[in-house]
Design a protein around this motif. Structure first.
Motif, short mmCIF file in Angstrom:
data_model
loop_
_atom_site.label_atom_id
_atom_site.label_comp_id
_atom_site.label_asym_id
_atom_site.label_seq_id
_atom_site.Cartn_x
_atom_site.Cartn_y
_atom_site.Cartn_z
N ASP A 121 -10.74 -6.02 -3.73
CA ASP A 121 -10.55 -4.89 -3.44
C ASP A 121 -11.17 -4.24 -2.25
O ASP A 121 -11.89 -3.39 -2.22
CB ASP A 121 -10.93 -3.70 -4.39
N ARG A 165 -11.64 -2.17 1.10
CA ARG A 165 -11.08 -1.16 1.68
C ARG A 165 -11.78 -0.65 2.92
O ARG A 165 -12.97 -0.76 3.30
CB ARG A 165 -11.28 0.11 0.49
N ASN A 217 -9.90 7.09 0.02
CA ASN A 217 -8.91 6.18 -0.52
C ASN A 217 -7.38 6.75 -0.21
O ASN A 217 -6.33 6.25 -0.06
CB ASN A 217 -9.04 6.09 -1.93
N THR A 257 -15.53 -3.67 -3.46
CA THR A 257 -15.98 -3.52 -4.87
C THR A 257 -16.81 -4.77 -5.32
O THR A 257 -16.77 -5.82 -5.15
CB THR A 257 -15.02 -3.39 -6.06
N LYS A 280 1.32 -4.08 -4.44
CA LYS A 280 0.00 -4.35 -4.51
C LYS A 280 -0.44 -5.13 -3.21
O LYS A 280 -1.34 -5.98 -3.27
CB LYS A 280 -0.41 -5.21 -5.76
N GLN A 327 -1.83 4.49 -6.86
CA GLN A 327 -3.15 4.14 -6.38
C GLN A 327 -3.86 3.49 -7.67
O GLN A 327 -4.60 2.59 -7.51
CB GLN A 327 -4.01 5.01 -5.74
N ARG A 328 -3.67 4.20 -8.75
CA ARG A 328 -4.50 3.87 -9.83
C ARG A 328 -4.24 2.37 -10.54
O ARG A 328 -5.01 1.75 -10.80
CB ARG A 328 -4.58 4.74 -11.07
N THR A 370 -2.34 0.09 -8.57
CA THR A 370 -2.33 -1.04 -7.44
C THR A 370 -3.75 -1.00 -6.58
O THR A 370 -4.14 -1.87 -6.08
CB THR A 370 -1.61 -0.73 -6.12
N GLY A 371 -4.79 0.16 -6.60
CA GLY A 371 -5.86 0.13 -5.89
C GLY A 371 -5.81 0.21 -4.35
O GLY A 371 -6.87 0.00 -3.78
N ARG A 372 -4.58 0.37 -3.85
CA ARG A 372 -4.57 0.36 -2.25
C ARG A 372 -4.84 1.83 -1.91
O ARG A 372 -4.90 2.60 -2.55
CB ARG A 372 -2.98 -0.06 -1.95
N GLN A 373 -5.38 1.77 -0.43
CA GLN A 373 -5.50 2.96 0.27
C GLN A 373 -4.20 3.52 0.75
O GLN A 373 -3.30 2.59 1.05
CB GLN A 373 -6.59 2.69 1.28
#
Length: 383
Positions: free
Chosen positions: A4, A6, A27, A92, A274, A303-304, A306-309
């Motif tokens: 992850d 970013r 994010n 992360t 993703k 976002q929760r 996929t975790g992407r910004q």
């Protein structure tokens, strides 16, 4: 690099509107400012990094697509005319921050040249150019090491992150063109959007379309089904079934979809990817204000998963009325004679005080972006 990765900070010097800017990156970022203040140009920094690292791109091509170094360099640049970009990346589970910086200029023939390029992981220097080989062979400075797989092994994860940046600004007319996908691949304006949908594995494609159908019903209550089909030429089409006085309902293809439906459909589709950071330019266009108002919540839920910004520009007050938007997520752009400044909303004591007084970010920030004499436009055409 751990999982992850970013972007955590951005520095720009002499990049288009910006003579010198340093910002922390969250994010989510909401870019707010007057017309021509540089919102698109700030997003374009990340597209530039994507062009550097992507197949078919590279340093020379990235500069060419933007009209050359002279078109990129800030008009307020004076003693230090080089264009410089520096980003920091945090992952992360990795306490070390990665840093990539690139400075460039042009020679007397207008050819772009790398002035300096560096990669650091914490205190460790992985790349520092120009090096002895560059000095003995200046032709090497026509390329970055970032784009060369034979030399970027130690920091290839950075290149992968940059190449994963995705920009989306759906133009409904392009989606509707019958030959829209010919010669286009990954078109950010939607020219090959339906080919992208068609090229998704069937199981994933159907699951996404079900989620999109359920979401679109909020904006288009009559919509009962949505599916991908192909015509006799093999061209992909999206078609939706609408509730109708006929028992079987009525089917329409994307040619009959409204602009708002197509833009929202594209936004919902890409939000489920993703991939890397997502850049959105004025996602509120063609959408009802009540739909715009819930876009931040929708993006937060995506976002929760996929975790992407997500970085977006906007002029819509409805978009900033969400209580879940933090002051550090809103960047206020203010143009001036020495270039545009960029400040998080939370850095302003005035904005903090007004928020404490019960106003929303939209009430406070949007008026700061209005032209001082907008009413003068009403006089256009008078003798």
């Amino acid at each position: 690099m751990s999982k992850d990765p970013r972007f955590s900070s951005l520095h720009m010097q002499n990049w288009k509107n910006f003579a010198g800017v340093e910002i922390a990156i969250q994010n989510r970022l909401f870019l707010v400012g007057p017309n021509a203040s540089g919102k698109s140009n700030l997003l374009d920094v990340f597209r530039f990094l994507e062009d550097l690292a992507s197949s078919g791109g590279g340093f020379q091509e990235a500069i060419r697509r933007r009209g050359g170094v002279s078109a990129i360099r800030c008009l307020a640049a004076r003693r230090h005319p080089d264009v410089e970009i520096r980003v920091e990346v945090q992952s992360t589970g990795d306490e070390s921050r990665w840093s990539y910086s690139l400075a460039f200029h042009q020679d007397r023939q207008g050819r772009p040249l790398v002035r300096s390029e560096s990669v650091r992981r914490g205190e460790e220097v992985l790349l520092d150019r120009p090096d002895s080989e560059d000095r003995s062979d200046p032709e090497r400075l026509t390329q970055t090491h970032l784009e060369q797989v034979n030399v970027n092994r130690e920091f290839r994860d950075l290149s992968t992150l940059f190449a994963s940046v995705r920009y989306l600004h759906i133009v409904p007319q392009l989606v509707r063109e019958p030959d829209r996908s010919i010669g286009r691949e990954g078109d950010p304006y939607g020219g090959d959007f339906l080919e992208q949908v068609a090229g998704t594995p069937e199981r994933t494609q159907k699951a996404r379309l079900r989620h999109i159908r359920d979401a679109l019903r909020v904006a288009v209550p009559q919509l009962e089904e949505i599916e991908l089909t192909r015509d006799k030429r093999g061209m992909p089409h999206l078609r939706g079934k609408y509730g109708h006085w006929r028992p079987q309902g009525a089917w329409q293809t994307e040619e009959q979809f409204s602009d708002g439906t197509l833009r929202l459909l594209g936004l919902l589709w890409v939000a489920m990817d993703k991939e890397g950071p997502l850049l959105l330019e004025e996602p509120e266009l063609s959408l009802h204000p009540e739909i715009v108002r819930v876009l931040p919540q929708m993006l937060a839920r995506a976002q929760r998963r996929t975790g992407r910004q997500v970085f977006l520009s906007t002029h819509a007050p409805e978009l900033l009325r969400d209580d879940g938007i933090g002051m550090d997520e809103v960047l206020l752009l203010e143009p001036g004679s020495e270039g545009t400044t960029v400040e998080p909303a939370g850095s302003s004591r005035e904005i903090r005080d007004l928020l404490d007084g019960g106003l929303t970010l939209a009430d406070i920030v949007i008026p700061k972006t209005r032209p001082p004499s907008a009413e003068q436009l009403a006089l256009f055409g008078n003798d």
